[in-house]
Design an enzyme around this catalytic site. Structure first.
Site, short mmCIF file in Angstrom:
data_model
loop_
_atom_site.label_atom_id
_atom_site.label_comp_id
_atom_site.label_asym_id
_atom_site.label_seq_id
_atom_site.Cartn_x
_atom_site.Cartn_y
_atom_site.Cartn_z
N LYS A 208 37.64 61.03 -4.58
CA LYS A 208 37.12 62.36 -4.27
C LYS A 208 37.54 63.36 -5.35
O LYS A 208 36.71 64.11 -5.87
CB LYS A 208 37.62 62.83 -2.92
CG LYS A 208 37.22 64.27 -2.59
CD LYS A 208 37.86 64.76 -1.31
CE LYS A 208 37.55 66.22 -1.08
NZ LYS A 208 38.19 66.76 0.15
N ASP B 263 33.59 62.77 1.14
CA ASP B 263 34.79 62.89 1.97
C ASP B 263 34.35 62.68 3.42
O ASP B 263 33.25 62.20 3.69
CB ASP B 263 35.48 64.24 1.78
CG ASP B 263 34.64 65.40 2.29
OD1 ASP B 263 33.48 65.19 2.69
OD2 ASP B 263 35.15 66.53 2.31
#
Length: 220
Positions: free
Chosen positions: A128, A146
């Protein structure tokens, strides 16, 4: 799902967010102030498990003291902690920021690498953080998934996956590349305000009629 479909989705989600009174998220604001990969990388580390407004204020205080790897290593751990408090896990993050700066100087000449593989070799950097750094720091197209992106993509029926990693791969196959960069921050805000994890606000969602609501047992 062609480009017209995605344009309508993104436009309707943005309007719904604006109706809730939200503005650009902190990482976008930081990137707009100065598109510097190091600043984006550090701010992304600070944003993990931290509220948006705290991320913005903590980042700005820290960058007023140090916004290069060299300058970051010129600060003590205590100085970094004081600058970024009350960011979540600020003591651990202060050490991580020093470790990242040290590795950048040792292995990359003080420059942030521009590939996800190299970024994920840095201390504390996962997929991420790597993809957000590529997105906002370099303008490189990458899908950052996410929990919010994973949840909404499955609820909407765009993909049918069990993990964020699988969602990232699946979305690459159905979403045009020009939507990859804004996807994460758009869906993070949308997931916080409307498509919440528990009892989402389907009544506020402009896609409520077409959304299959996979996995939703109760809504408002």
């Amino acid at each position: 799902m062609d480009e017209t479909y995605w344009e309508e989705i993104f436009s309707s989600f943005r309007k719904a967010i604006e109706h809730e009174g939200r503005t650009l998220p902190s990482l976008s604001l930081i990137a707009e102030e100065k598109q510097d990969p190091f600043r984006v990388l550090i701010a992304t580390i600070l944003s993990l498990r931290t509220k948006d407004d705290v991320t913005l204020s903590s980042s700005r205080r820290l960058f007023a003291l140090a916004d290069t790897p060299e300058a970051m290593l010129g600060l003590s751990t205590d100085e970094i902690e004081r600058a970024i408090y009350p960011a979540g896990f600020y003591k651990t993050k202060a050490k991580t920021l020093q470790s990242i700066s040290r590795e950048l100087l040792a292995s990359y000449g003080g420059e942030v690498p521009s590939t996800s593989e190299a970024l994920m070799k840095l201390p504390g950097v996962g997929i991420k953080t790597a993809n957000l750094t590529l997105n906002l720091g370099f303008g490189i197209e990458a899908i950052c998934v996410d929990c919010h992106v994973h949840k909404i993509a499955n609820r909407m029926g765009w993909v049918e996956t069990k993990t964020p990693e699988r969602t990232e791969i699946a979305l690459q196959g159905v979403m045009p590349r020009r939507f990859w960069i804004p996807l994460n921050e758009l869906l993070v805000i949308y997931g916080q305000l409307i498509c919440t994890s528990v009892s989402p606000w389907c009544s506020k969602c402009p896609q409520q009629q077409s959304c299959p609501k996979h996995g939703v047992s109760r809504s408002r």
